[in-house]
Design a protein around this motif. Sequence first.
Motif, mmCIF file in Angstrom:
data_model
loop_
_atom_site.group_PDB
_atom_site.id
_atom_site.type_symbol
_atom_site.label_atom_id
_atom_site.label_comp_id
_atom_site.label_asym_id
_atom_site.label_seq_id
_atom_site.Cartn_x
_atom_site.Cartn_y
_atom_site.Cartn_z
ATOM 1 N N ILE A 291 12.351 13.809 11.590
ATOM 2 C CA ILE A 291 11.969 14.230 10.413
ATOM 3 C C ILE A 291 10.680 14.997 11.763
ATOM 4 N N GLY A 292 10.439 13.797 12.103
ATOM 5 C CA GLY A 292 9.431 14.550 13.306
ATOM 6 C C GLY A 292 8.129 14.169 12.397
ATOM 7 N N VAL A 293 7.683 13.181 11.689
ATOM 8 C CA VAL A 293 6.466 13.432 11.751
ATOM 9 C C VAL A 293 6.639 11.648 11.529
ATOM 10 N N GLY A 294 5.588 10.525 11.841
ATOM 11 C CA GLY A 294 4.785 9.398 11.723
ATOM 12 C C GLY A 294 4.426 8.430 10.818
ATOM 13 N N CYS A 295 4.933 7.575 10.096
ATOM 14 C CA CYS A 295 4.407 6.831 9.008
ATOM 15 C C CYS A 295 2.925 6.333 9.634
ATOM 16 N N PRO A 296 2.055 6.131 9.119
ATOM 17 C CA PRO A 296 1.321 4.786 9.934
ATOM 18 C C PRO A 296 1.478 3.518 8.899
ATOM 19 N N TRP A 297 1.802 3.912 8.040
ATOM 20 C CA TRP A 297 1.316 1.490 7.179
ATOM 21 C C TRP A 297 3.120 1.917 7.422
ATOM 22 N N CYS A 298 3.995 2.803 7.765
ATOM 23 C CA CYS A 298 5.130 1.934 8.384
ATOM 24 C C CYS A 298 5.293 1.756 9.472
ATOM 25 N N MET A 299 4.714 1.885 10.414
ATOM 26 C CA MET A 299 4.055 1.535 11.886
ATOM 27 C C MET A 299 3.909 0.206 11.498
ATOM 28 N N VAL A 300 2.839 -0.074 10.905
ATOM 29 C CA VAL A 300 2.270 -1.410 10.702
ATOM 30 C C VAL A 300 3.550 -2.836 10.086
ATOM 31 N N VAL A 301 4.465 -1.743 9.580
ATOM 32 C CA VAL A 301 5.781 -3.159 9.002
ATOM 33 C C VAL A 301 6.656 -3.036 10.360
ATOM 34 N N TRP A 302 6.846 -1.929 11.312
ATOM 35 C CA TRP A 302 7.753 -2.336 12.308
ATOM 36 C C TRP A 302 6.728 -2.896 13.489
ATOM 37 N N ALA A 303 5.412 -3.427 13.303
ATOM 38 C CA ALA A 303 4.624 -4.068 14.992
ATOM 39 C C ALA A 303 4.739 -5.201 14.142
ATOM 40 N N CYS B 174 2.413 9.682 6.072
ATOM 41 C CA CYS B 174 3.162 9.248 5.083
ATOM 42 C C CYS B 174 4.208 10.088 3.574
ATOM 43 N N GLY B 175 2.794 10.991 3.313
ATOM 44 C CA GLY B 175 3.147 11.737 2.511
ATOM 45 C C GLY B 175 4.192 13.156 2.428
ATOM 46 N N SER B 176 4.211 13.800 4.413
ATOM 47 C CA SER B 176 5.170 13.740 4.106
ATOM 48 C C SER B 176 6.474 13.051 4.453
ATOM 49 N N VAL B 177 6.670 12.130 5.304
ATOM 50 C CA VAL B 177 8.025 11.855 5.255
ATOM 51 C C VAL B 177 8.713 11.309 3.765
ATOM 52 N N MET B 178 7.684 11.230 3.028
ATOM 53 C CA MET B 178 8.031 10.598 1.331
ATOM 54 C C MET B 178 9.286 11.722 0.800
ATOM 55 N N ALA C 264 0.704 -0.749 -0.137
ATOM 56 C CA ALA C 264 -0.034 0.335 0.135
ATOM 57 C C ALA C 264 1.099 1.388 0.068
ATOM 58 N N LEU C 265 2.113 1.618 0.727
ATOM 59 C CA LEU C 265 2.472 2.370 0.488
ATOM 60 C C LEU C 265 3.247 2.803 -1.011
ATOM 61 N N SER C 266 4.039 1.295 -1.174
ATOM 62 C CA SER C 266 4.814 1.852 -2.563
ATOM 63 C C SER C 266 3.355 2.200 -3.319
ATOM 64 N N VAL C 267 2.534 1.966 -3.660
ATOM 65 C CA VAL C 267 1.352 2.350 -4.459
ATOM 66 C C VAL C 267 0.980 4.121 -4.487
ATOM 67 N N GLU C 268 1.166 4.425 -2.910
ATOM 68 C CA GLU C 268 0.852 5.790 -2.344
ATOM 69 C C GLU C 268 1.520 6.464 -3.113
ATOM 70 N N LYS C 269 3.323 5.921 -3.424
ATOM 71 C CA LYS C 269 4.140 5.995 -3.331
ATOM 72 C C LYS C 269 4.349 6.821 -4.584
ATOM 73 N N TYR C 270 4.162 6.016 -5.352
ATOM 74 C CA TYR C 270 3.356 6.141 -7.060
ATOM 75 C C TYR C 270 2.964 7.628 -7.461
ATOM 76 N N TRP C 271 1.830 7.220 -7.001
ATOM 77 C CA TRP C 271 0.864 8.313 -6.525
ATOM 78 C C TRP C 271 1.183 9.649 -6.543
ATOM 79 N N LYS C 272 2.016 9.902 -5.529
ATOM 80 C CA LYS C 272 2.643 10.596 -4.949
ATOM 81 C C LYS C 272 3.432 11.122 -6.167
ATOM 82 N N LEU C 273 4.617 10.705 -6.380
ATOM 83 C CA LEU C 273 5.162 11.422 -7.885
ATOM 84 C C LEU C 273 4.619 11.521 -9.191
ATOM 85 N N GLU C 274 3.331 10.718 -9.102
ATOM 86 C CA GLU C 274 2.134 11.376 -9.720
ATOM 87 C C GLU C 274 1.739 12.701 -10.203
#
Length: 220
Positions: free
Chosen positions: A145-157, A75-79, A49-59
């Motif tokens: 960075i000072g911003v949390g990435c929700p999808w990243c936190m799922v990966v951590w968990a 997530c967008g801010s961290v990217m 999901a994070l990968s898909v949103e990364k490409y959305w952000k690039l476009e």
Amino acid sequence: MNTAPAPAEETFDDDFATGTPIRSWVLRPTALGIFLIVGSVVGFLAAFALSVEKYWKLENPDVSLSCDLNPFFSCGSVMEYPQSQLFGFPNQLLGVAAFIFPLLLGVLLVAKARIPGWVMVGLNIGLALGVTLVMFLFYTSIYVIGVGCPWCMVVWAMTIPMFCAVTAHNALAGNFGSGIRDNAVVRVLARENIAISVVWLLIIAFCIVIQFWNFFSTLF
């Protein structure tokens, strides 16, 4: 026709000091396999999901992503920071690829396939590298960075409990050597792998709450 019952699944490990059996779920192939499957699938979906949103952000750099919850968790801010591409490509692609191996081993364990000890040690090394990256990204995201990435936190968990469980399995199964297997402290820690995972994740959650207290204080 052979009607002999199938051999029972190994569920115990002998205590080196007392000779009494120790109940440990990480020595049960089916239990460990299901755990790896669930953790891998959840982690894979979060990374995907994070990968898909990364490409959305690039476009479309101005797009608001599903994980852009507020200024503190986005997530967008961290990217937008170079730490999101440590190896020259998006970090989330590492997650998509990394969860395939434990997923495969989990399926094989559930199917009662014989997994060599060195393969489980290889999985342990991979998860150790994953946990190292997770802790680095946790520190970078929350404190630099000072911003949390929700999808990243799922990966951590998902990564941390999987690492603890596989490490406990290898320690109790003797894949790290008899010296480690027969060490009383190691055996106690290995049997408490779930508690260790919970405490580890609670410490991360506590750090996040303290760092973003300006946000969390508004929820009370």
